[in-house]
Design an enzyme around this catalytic site. Sequence first.
Site, short mmCIF file in Angstrom:
data_model
loop_
_atom_site.label_atom_id
_atom_site.label_comp_id
_atom_site.label_asym_id
_atom_site.label_seq_id
_atom_site.Cartn_x
_atom_site.Cartn_y
_atom_site.Cartn_z
N HIS A 171 -76.38 32.97 -39.54
CA HIS A 171 -76.88 31.83 -38.32
C HIS A 171 -76.12 32.16 -37.00
O HIS A 171 -76.23 31.46 -35.68
CB HIS A 171 -76.01 30.18 -38.77
CG HIS A 171 -76.25 30.15 -39.46
ND1 HIS A 171 -76.87 28.55 -39.54
CD2 HIS A 171 -76.45 29.89 -41.25
CE1 HIS A 171 -77.77 28.25 -40.98
NE2 HIS A 171 -76.89 28.77 -42.14
N LYS A 178 -75.92 18.79 -27.00
CA LYS A 178 -75.43 19.91 -27.89
C LYS A 178 -74.00 20.26 -27.41
O LYS A 178 -73.50 19.95 -27.16
CB LYS A 178 -76.59 20.82 -27.55
CG LYS A 178 -76.81 21.47 -26.31
CD LYS A 178 -77.31 22.72 -26.33
CE LYS A 178 -78.97 22.37 -26.10
NZ LYS A 178 -79.35 23.17 -27.05
N ARG A 179 -73.49 20.84 -28.41
CA ARG A 179 -72.30 21.09 -28.67
C ARG A 179 -71.79 22.07 -26.94
O ARG A 179 -73.24 22.52 -26.74
CB ARG A 179 -71.52 21.87 -29.12
CG ARG A 179 -71.45 22.07 -30.90
CD ARG A 179 -70.74 20.70 -30.73
NE ARG A 179 -69.06 21.15 -30.67
CZ ARG A 179 -68.21 21.49 -31.70
NH1 ARG A 179 -68.44 20.23 -32.13
NH2 ARG A 179 -67.15 21.51 -31.42
N LYS A 225 -74.30 28.18 -23.61
CA LYS A 225 -75.88 27.05 -23.56
C LYS A 225 -75.85 26.88 -22.47
O LYS A 225 -76.97 25.87 -21.82
CB LYS A 225 -75.71 25.95 -24.58
CG LYS A 225 -75.39 26.25 -26.24
CD LYS A 225 -74.41 24.86 -26.73
CE LYS A 225 -74.44 25.45 -28.39
NZ LYS A 225 -75.90 24.87 -28.90
N THR A 283 -82.06 24.10 -32.88
CA THR A 283 -82.88 22.96 -33.70
C THR A 283 -83.21 21.59 -32.77
O THR A 283 -84.41 20.91 -33.20
CB THR A 283 -81.89 21.81 -34.95
OG1 THR A 283 -80.64 22.32 -34.78
CG2 THR A 283 -82.43 23.50 -36.01
N LYS A 329 -86.32 18.80 -32.43
CA LYS A 329 -86.34 17.03 -32.55
C LYS A 329 -87.14 16.54 -30.91
O LYS A 329 -87.97 15.25 -30.98
CB LYS A 329 -85.09 16.61 -32.66
CG LYS A 329 -84.55 17.26 -34.17
CD LYS A 329 -82.75 16.67 -33.79
CE LYS A 329 -82.57 17.86 -35.02
NZ LYS A 329 -80.73 18.33 -35.04
O1 H53 Z 1 -76.99 27.43 -36.69
C1 H53 Z 1 -77.76 26.53 -36.55
C2 H53 Z 1 -79.17 26.75 -34.93
C3 H53 Z 1 -77.87 27.45 -33.81
C4 H53 Z 1 -76.08 28.13 -34.26
C5 H53 Z 1 -75.93 27.03 -35.29
C6 H53 Z 1 -74.14 27.41 -35.68
C7 H53 Z 1 -73.40 26.64 -35.67
O2 H53 Z 1 -73.60 25.70 -35.22
C8 H53 Z 1 -71.63 26.79 -36.70
C9 H53 Z 1 -71.46 28.22 -36.32
C10 H53 Z 1 -72.55 28.84 -36.56
O3 H53 Z 1 -72.13 30.23 -36.90
C11 H53 Z 1 -74.28 28.86 -36.19
O4 H53 Z 1 -75.51 28.08 -32.78
O5 H53 Z 1 -78.69 28.36 -32.88
O6 H53 Z 1 -79.99 26.55 -34.73
C12 H53 Z 1 -78.80 26.53 -37.54
O7 H53 Z 1 -78.97 27.38 -37.67
#
Ligand code: H53
Length: 836
Positions: free
Chosen positions: A373, A564-565, A570, A672, A676
Amino acid sequence: MQTLPTPPSGSVQIEDDRTGLSIETLKRAFLDNLFYIQGKFPALASKNDYYMALAYTVRDRLLRRWLNTAETYTNTQARTVCYLSAEFLMGPHLGNNLINLGIYDQINQAMTELGLDLNELLQQEEEPGLGNGGLGRLAACYLDSLATLEIPALGYGIRYEFGIFDQEIRDGWQVEITDKWLRYGNPWEIARPDWAVEVKYGGHTESFIDEHGNYRVRWVPFKVVKGLPYDTPILGYKVNTANTLRLWSAEATESFDFGAFNSGDYFGAVHQKSNSENISKVLYPNDEQYQGKVLRLEQQMFFVSCSLQDMIRILQMQNMSLEKFPEKFSVQLNDTHPAIAVAELMRLLMDEHGMQWDNAWNITTRTFGYTNHTLLPEALERWPLKLFSELLPRHIEIIYEINRRFLDDVRIKFPDDPGRLSRLSLIDESGEKYVRMANLACVGSSAINGVAALHSELVKQTVLKDFYDMYPEKFTNVTNGVTPRRFVVLSNPRMTSLITSKIGDNWIKHLDELRRIEQFADDPGFRYEFRQIKQAIKQDLANHIKSETDVEVDPSSLFDIQVKRIHEYKRQHLNALHIIHLYNRIKANPSAEITPRTFLFGGKAAPGYYMAKLIIKFINSIGEVVNRDPDVAGRLKVVFLKDYNVKFAQRVYPAADLSEQISTAGKEASGTGNMKFSMNGALTIGTLDGANVEIREEVGAENFFLFGLTTEEVAAKKAAGYRPIDYYESNNDLRQVIDRIASGFFSHGDTGLFRPLVDNLLHKDEYLLLADYQSYIDCQEQVSQAYRNWDHWTRMSILNTARMGKFSSDRSIRDYCQNIWKVQPVPIELKDYTQS
Ligand code: H53
């Protein structure tokens, strides 16, 4: 309680109070639960009592489907997906269950007739915040789609006693408050103490020769912790399938150490208990930031071992041999957090079930799939070898043996390539030694995927390049998706009704059918209604903002939202630079033509991430100045909404005009939130990053605001020796923006407060804000111009919604099922237990 009339025998069917769906039955069942479960009658009941009574009423209606599902899976020995994830960010259950059961309107009516407001009761639910951000929320969307597609599936994770912290804002700064989500009880879960298992830690191993003359290993642990499963039903949309989310809670093996207790050491006796319970106490609040804490490794081992033991129990209960493990289960590793599963399954098969290495390895590698991810180096998990070996002495032996055999295979494929061997090794020996979890996941899985087309390509070219060279056939892409049930139907009932009035409701399960509303994009009546709905939702959000923050925002202004976080990659601070740019324009010429905008931010920062916390303070400080400057005359408003979570997200997405997806190209694996927003008719301003690329392809370049460097350009710029200061020096406008911050203008004259931000931008700027600055500002100007033509804007907005079919998590799950899991739907028939 009202007594039931006795029907004349055989002529009238009484609706059962636990399953019936008529308004009268629902009301009766609700009052019954209020009385018998909450122990209250209406005069004494609190809002929470009402919420609980309603939750139990709905849960009763799930249970038959849930038990039918379990029974069918057992009888058919159905192939099952097990989704292993350290995070499940489920969001509130009540509303979603009402939608998926198809009883939202009935319950609404029943509550109204009892003088209650369903919306208020929905707001009452404390959401289980068992995740940080995208990764945890994705797991939750996937459970919804698995059930909706009637795929046998189990979600396995940790029942954290404290989920992600609640965020307060004090004096513009984030303050973290413990999330006591279980305080009032959780009506959605059922404990299953019968299926508790034990997990070992520490100690040492001993080898011996068994009665068949085989070499075996016995692990003598230092401590043993009990894992107790809690099950939550996950109902699909308008199907009878209700799968299970099984979360493990840690307990001491004995509540008291009676030896210590009897010898008078009361504290010692209780200490052992609380020590064990620490394992599932709290979610680590970092997103994409590896934390090398032993407790975190204990958590990972804990839920993985519990879950694998549970699968073996299920297999044995169904009288299936262990050899059948990979046929019965396909186990997906959600990032590397559960990667220890590769070694743990080997250990269980060999040490606990007497299997030989080759057989165990064959079973293990056919079982797992691994999803990557992120490419961020700071997120890659690697455990110091010493810490790892002390906690998991048996697993390190197994990992050494996996590594020895694997590196032999590498030598055959790539002779005389020591650099490659050291990069591929499961043990990093370049300095202090580490266990590399991504390497373990890659070797132990038969499929490896990224989460968007661009990301999956970059995975092959960068972090997992050597693995791609070794096993190209393992690599695939599955672009992320989100569930339209929660993020359109539940979040945006008004738009849902409008769409359904035109094309029926098939789209809710087959999101591609949304294309059929394209034909109305040029229909003035439809456009008008679409826009009216957006306006009404914006008005609701404006009211909410007013009550939360006392800031008055204009619902006809452009709602420009970034939720978002908080993370430097970002680039929430790039968004902030744009606000200052507009502010400077107004200050230079108060009558400048500025499209009125409301800038909304929301998101949590990891408690130890200083820069992210400073960015929150920065945004709030800008808001303080801009919101009350009379020259601005209300044309710009800046609001940071505290405690962004799933419940709040559901209100925010439908209210957006513009969605900010502005990460540095190559950094956001997918995103994601971008999906949305767009599904709810927001236009995106974004870079060619993550799933933005595919969203733009789908909605059309003319309906997407693109800016910024590409991944290749970013890499080239860095390789050429990026100097952010050059941009500052050559761009007047940018210089004025930065100088305004540095002067202390937004910090009551304190020139030190935001210096770390300014210095970072001028001298390091790892995420290339300054390189992308002008392109972003120009693009935002196009947005402002476009918003002036409301009719055209609405057309683009409709086309965004209409073309988002690809991003339903149903499509993602179909991809996983076909290409990775090889699993088929098992429809569930409703059996009536009440009659038997
Ligand atoms: O995962 C999302 C992605 C997003 C990515 C996120 C993510 C985390 O929230 C935590 C750890 C990690 O390695 C990745 O930042 O881009 O959409 C689901 O795939």
